[in-house]
Design an enzyme around this catalytic site. Structure first.
Site: not given
Length: 292
Positions: A125, A274-276, A279
């Site tokens: 929540c 999408f920090v992986r 990149r």
């Protein structure tokens, strides 16, 4: 010592499970490690403020971060006492926390709003009752530009998080959050079944251990927190908590909602998703990130 008899760390327990195998068979029942989820009743001077479903552990940080995010306190000095009610061994012990404000401070419970007070705040929540970005920005000061962050530090941010998730490695059932300084050093990190709970624990630790204060505090903040890293989707409440905590960069392994992006833009936060794998995608305020 076998895995079944090895002592478990806080926050996890065992339950029996029957697995369906690739060979098309139902395997015999065996113990499985799962995350614990229990309610925490947060009380201010005897009155229930909120009940949140969380993973037990670091409750002092969780409650402190929650109060800070809601604007009920502005620094650690606003807390007089914070303790679990009851005695160890009694039924329900550990699931009620009583907060006593610092002498002379009156905490206004109505700031949280009727939709949250005395009701159940679930693990997903966060900011129930908030209606719009405008409502929130009226009570939040935009985050100042601050120093530029090296892109290489941001690209490695979630790698730090993976090494700080022992309960996720065992159960696959908890989220995590961490605060990093501008060099990528970890200042605080916690796991919880709720995304916003993990963030509250991190923010609470920054208040109690690293000198975090809000923009409305009588003294300036000394916190070095530059990046808030989260393991799941970035939603509105995650950006809200980062804004109040004056953490200028939010980095996530996953995606962000449109409302989270809109709030980050208005609040002056840099949002990376999408920090992986070295990149990332920047949705807001890319000027804060420099190559290197």
């Amino acid at each position: 010592m076998s895995e079944d008899t090895r002592p478990l760390p806080p926050g996890v327990t065992r339950r029996p499970v029957v697995r369906y195998t690739r060979e098309g068979h139902l395997a015999p029942s065996e113990p499985d490690t799962v995350a614990i989820e229990e309610p925490l009743d947060i009380r201010i001077s005897g009155d229930t403020l909120a009940i949140t479903m969380r993973t037990p552990g670091a409750d002092r940080f969780l409650v402190t971060g929650f109060l800070f995010a809601e604007g009920l306190i502005h620094s650690a000095e606003d807390l007089g006492a914070l303790a679990h009610c009851g005695r160890p061994g009694e039924e329900g012990y550990g699931n009620i926390v009583e907060v006593t404000p610092a002498p002379g401070l009156v905490i206004d419970l109505e700031k949280v709003g009727a939709t949250k007070r005395g009701t159940l705040t679930t693990a997903s929540c966060g900011v129930c009752g908030r209606r719009s970005v405008d409502d929130l920005m009226a009570s939040c000061t935009p985050v100042p530009p601050g120093p530029a962050l090296a892109a290489s530090v941001l690209a490695r941010a979630t790698e730090h998080l993976r090494t700080l998730q022992p309960n996720f490695a065992r159960t696959g059932g908890v989220h995590a959050a961490a605060a990093l300084d501008e060099r990528g050093e970890v200042l605080a990190a916690f796991e919880d079944v709720g995304r916003h709970n993990a963030v509250d624990k991190v923010v609470g630790a920054l208040l109690l251990q690293h000198g975090l204060r809000s923009a409305r505090a009588s003294r300036p903040s000394t916190s070095r927190a530059t990046v808030l890293v989260v393991s799941g989707r970035v939603s509105f409440e995650i950006i809200q908590k980062a804004t109040v905590a004056r953490v200028p960069v939010v980095a996530s392994v996953s995606a962000a909602s449109a409302l989270a992006i809109d709030l980050a833009e208005r609040a002056g936060l840099t949002l990376a998703t999408f920090v992986r794998d070295g990149r990332f995608n920047l949705y807001t305020h890319p000027e804060r990130v420099r190559e290197g």
